[in-house]
Design an enzyme around this catalytic site. Structure first.
Site, PDB file in Angstrom:
ATOM      1  N   GLU A  68     -54.747  18.479  12.843  1.00 24.44           N
ATOM      2  CA  GLU A  68     -55.445  19.589  13.492  1.00 24.44           C
ATOM      3  C   GLU A  68     -55.652  19.323  14.984  1.00 24.44           C
ATOM      4  OE1 GLU A  68     -58.231  20.665   9.625  1.00 24.44           O
ATOM      5  OE2 GLU A  68     -58.784  19.023  10.953  1.00 24.44           O
ATOM      6  N   VAL A 236     -69.800  17.889   3.215  1.00 27.50           N
ATOM      7  CA  VAL A 236     -68.981  17.481   4.368  1.00 27.50           C
ATOM      8  C   VAL A 236     -67.492  17.348   4.027  1.00 27.50           C
ATOM      9  CG1 VAL A 236     -68.780  15.761   6.218  1.00 27.50           C
ATOM     10  CG2 VAL A 236     -71.007  16.191   5.193  1.00 27.50           C
ATOM     11  N   ASP A 239     -63.097  20.481   3.857  1.00 29.21           N
ATOM     12  CA  ASP A 239     -62.934  20.833   5.268  1.00 29.21           C
ATOM     13  C   ASP A 239     -61.533  21.305   5.602  1.00 29.21           C
ATOM     14  OD1 ASP A 239     -61.648  18.437   4.946  1.00 29.21           O
ATOM     15  OD2 ASP A 239     -62.602  17.416   6.621  1.00 29.21           O
ATOM     16  N   LYS A 243     -59.220  22.514  -0.231  1.00 31.31           N
ATOM     17  CA  LYS A 243     -59.949  21.231  -0.366  1.00 31.31           C
ATOM     18  C   LYS A 243     -61.453  21.533  -0.317  1.00 31.31           C
ATOM     19  CE  LYS A 243     -60.053  16.718   2.076  1.00 31.31           C
ATOM     20  NZ  LYS A 243     -60.980  16.809   3.231  1.00 31.31           N
TER      21      LYS A 243
HETATM   22  P1  NAD Z   1     -62.361   8.076   2.667  1.00 32.09           P
HETATM   23  O1  NAD Z   1     -61.047   8.315   2.033  1.00 32.09           O
HETATM   24  O2  NAD Z   1     -62.548   6.854   3.483  1.00 32.09           O
HETATM   25  O3  NAD Z   1     -63.525   8.116   1.559  1.00 32.09           O
HETATM   26  C1  NAD Z   1     -63.616   9.112   0.590  1.00 32.09           C
HETATM   27  C2  NAD Z   1     -64.238   8.537  -0.666  1.00 32.09           C
HETATM   28  O4  NAD Z   1     -64.413   9.579  -1.626  1.00 32.09           O
HETATM   29  C3  NAD Z   1     -63.380   7.458  -1.339  1.00 32.09           C
HETATM   30  O5  NAD Z   1     -64.079   6.235  -1.433  1.00 32.09           O
HETATM   31  C4  NAD Z   1     -63.066   8.061  -2.709  1.00 32.09           C
HETATM   32  O6  NAD Z   1     -62.990   7.086  -3.736  1.00 32.09           O
HETATM   33  C5  NAD Z   1     -64.243   9.003  -2.896  1.00 32.09           C
HETATM   34  N1  NAD Z   1     -64.045  10.042  -3.902  1.00 32.09           N
HETATM   35  C6  NAD Z   1     -62.936  10.805  -4.106  1.00 32.09           C
HETATM   36  N2  NAD Z   1     -63.152  11.644  -5.157  1.00 32.09           N
HETATM   37  C7  NAD Z   1     -64.398  11.399  -5.598  1.00 32.09           C
HETATM   38  C8  NAD Z   1     -65.190  11.951  -6.657  1.00 32.09           C
HETATM   39  N3  NAD Z   1     -64.706  12.895  -7.469  1.00 32.09           N
HETATM   40  N4  NAD Z   1     -66.461  11.478  -6.847  1.00 32.09           N
HETATM   41  C9  NAD Z   1     -66.944  10.494  -6.050  1.00 32.09           C
HETATM   42  N5  NAD Z   1     -66.231   9.929  -5.030  1.00 32.09           N
HETATM   43  C10 NAD Z   1     -64.978  10.378  -4.809  1.00 32.09           C
HETATM   44  O7  NAD Z   1     -62.645   9.389   3.563  1.00 32.09           O
HETATM   45  P2  NAD Z   1     -63.741   9.579   4.715  1.00 32.09           P
HETATM   46  O8  NAD Z   1     -63.160   9.292   6.047  1.00 32.09           O
HETATM   47  O9  NAD Z   1     -65.001   8.901   4.314  1.00 32.09           O
HETATM   48  O10 NAD Z   1     -63.919  11.155   4.653  1.00 32.09           O
HETATM   49  C11 NAD Z   1     -64.544  11.753   3.543  1.00 32.09           C
HETATM   50  C12 NAD Z   1     -64.311  13.252   3.570  1.00 32.09           C
HETATM   51  O11 NAD Z   1     -65.008  13.830   4.673  1.00 32.09           O
HETATM   52  C13 NAD Z   1     -62.849  13.635   3.763  1.00 32.09           C
HETATM   53  O12 NAD Z   1     -62.560  14.705   2.881  1.00 32.09           O
HETATM   54  C14 NAD Z   1     -62.753  14.084   5.199  1.00 32.09           C
HETATM   55  O13 NAD Z   1     -61.738  15.017   5.403  1.00 32.09           O
HETATM   56  C15 NAD Z   1     -64.134  14.675   5.386  1.00 32.09           C
HETATM   57  N6  NAD Z   1     -64.594  14.712   6.773  1.00 32.09           N
HETATM   58  C16 NAD Z   1     -65.253  15.833   7.178  1.00 32.09           C
HETATM   59  C17 NAD Z   1     -65.748  15.885   8.471  1.00 32.09           C
HETATM   60  C18 NAD Z   1     -66.523  17.085   8.900  1.00 32.09           C
HETATM   61  O14 NAD Z   1     -66.848  17.217  10.074  1.00 32.09           O
HETATM   62  N7  NAD Z   1     -66.865  17.977   7.989  1.00 32.09           N
HETATM   63  C19 NAD Z   1     -65.544  14.829   9.368  1.00 32.09           C
HETATM   64  C20 NAD Z   1     -64.903  13.680   8.916  1.00 32.09           C
HETATM   65  C21 NAD Z   1     -64.425  13.637   7.596  1.00 32.09           C
END
Ligand code: NAD
Length: 362
Positions: A68, A236, A239, A243
């Site tokens: 993005e 969060v 996004d 998803k």
């Molecule tokens: P990451 O991959 O480091 O961590 C995600 C975690 O979620 C993993 O440890 C995984 O095992 C866990 N997970 C997956 N499915 C699960 C479930 N059903 N139950 C419990 N845990 C589960 O990713 P990250 O960098 O920590 O990012 C997390 C999310 O936040 C991503 O989807 C990312 O796109 C999103 N994000 C959003 C923003 C925002 O501004 N809204 C900013 C940054 C990241």
């Protein structure tokens, strides 16, 4: 922040902040202090929402994720972020989210600051979450469930602890190692951390529920029947198109707050809802043109997707702190030219014209 600091005799240089220097800066300032400062900076800029030229970010999609571009500007500064989201990446030894971005001078277009934004994104996302929660949670809230214990989770935990006084965390991740990592990283802080064996167990008794999982699908991490009256939900992880994390019926049970509605309609939990489903933009609550929480039993939902104004604020915050700390490196990004019309002269500076090696054919 001074743009003139970048002036050289024939142009300007661009300041650079890499991830090592950014990490050095955050540890020097203190991670909680950094989260406080960034929350303040983001809130300040949401309060002057009308000053910005805004657009929904541009996404390019592949089966495994998205890349993005997020631009925004006001009268003096332009900012953009490049960011990806590939939940499968952690299995390939890469982070799910990687980012960099820049600040430029609107008056002349000169990029003044180029920065890593992977660490900075984690900080600004947590800062935005607490900015929203401060308006929307019940004031006596002290316990948060944190579902998804990956990259972003420590920053969320420390922001809610340091800015809003959350003292108990109930954590859950399908990956036990991630849960253990979060528990260990939080050990130095006065936070009671309770490891749980399911989302249902983690949300029991929580005042706030943060869902921050990564999966490229319409997941149901949180069902409507798991959520007690009065809960604030900080959603969060949903996004991008296709998803999501919340059961659609949960959105009907509460009031939904968003960053920039046109973007959240496409990318947020909101993508599950009809086009006329009512939401409130956060700036309206901050500027007091719309109410936040209406009653102690209301469910409030921050449908977070991440908006360019947060990155604009984070870039400016990190730039100012890095300038003070002397952590910036000059970058040869834009040529400094004695005659701005003689870009070709840059080649002469490397070699006399007789040596520039194209063969001229008659
Ligand atoms: P990451 O991959 O480091 O961590 C995600 C975690 O979620 C993993 O440890 C995984 O095992 C866990 N997970 C997956 N499915 C699960 C479930 N059903 N139950 C419990 N845990 C589960 O990713 P990250 O960098 O920590 O990012 C997390 C999310 O936040 C991503 O989807 C990312 O796109 C999103 N994000 C959003 C923003 C925002 O501004 N809204 C900013 C940054 C990241």
């Amino acid at each position: 922040m001074t743009h003139t600091a970048n002036l050289t005799p024939f142009g300007m240089h661009t300041d650079f902040l890499g991830y090592n220097q950014a990490a050095k800066l955050v540890t020097r300032v203190g991670v909680i202090e950094c989260l406080r400062g960034m929350t303040q900076a983001i809130e300040h800029n949401f309060m002057r929402w009308q000053d910005f030229t805004k657009s929904a970010r541009i996404g390019n999609y592949s089966p495994d994720g998205v890349i993005e571009l997020m631009p925004i500007s006001d009268a003096s500064d332009y900012a953009f972020k490049y960011v990806n989201g590939h939940p499968i990446n952690t299995h390939r030894g890469l982070p799910t989210v990687m980012a960099f971005g820049a600040l430029a001078n609107m008056a002349n277009g000169m990029p003044i600051f180029l920065s890593e934004l992977t660490l900075t994104t984690a900080l600004r996302t947590a800062a935005t979450s607490v900015m929203a929660a401060r308006q929307l949670m019940r004031p006596e809230s002290h316990c948060m469930a944190l579902i998804g214990n990956g990259t972003q989770s420590e920053f969320q935990a420390l922001a809610f602890h340091g800015v809003l006084g959350i003292d108990t965390l109930r954590i859950y991740d399908i990956d036990e190692m991630a849960m253990r990592k979060l528990h260990q990283n939080l050990a130095p802080y006065p936070i009671e951390v309770v490891c749980c064996s399911s989302t249902a167990e983690a949300v029991r008794g929580a005042d706030i529920i943060t869902t921050i999982t990564a999966d490229n699908t319409n997941a149901i991490i949180l069902r409507a029947d798991m959520v007690a009256p009065g809960t604030h939900i900080n959603a969060v992880g949903g996004d991008c198109p296709g998803k999501t994390e919340l059961e659609a019926s949960l959105l009907y049970k509460g009031n939904v707050f968003v960053e920039f509605e046109p973007q959240t309609r496409i990318e947020g939990e909101l993508q599950q809802m009809p086009a006329d489903f009512a939401v409130t933009e956060l700036w309206q609550v901050l500027q007091k043109s719309s109410p936040g929480r209406l009653s102690p039993t209301q469910i409030t939902i921050f449908d977070s997707v991440g908006f360019a104004l947060e990155d604009y604020s984070a870039l400016r915050y990190m730039y100012a702190r890095a300038q003070e700390a002397g952590l910036l490196q000059p970058l040869e990004l834009i040529p400094a030219l004695q005659d701005p019309k003689n870009l070709f002269g840059l080649l002469h500076a490397q070699a006399p014209s007789s040596v520039i090696s194209d063969r001229v054919t008659a």
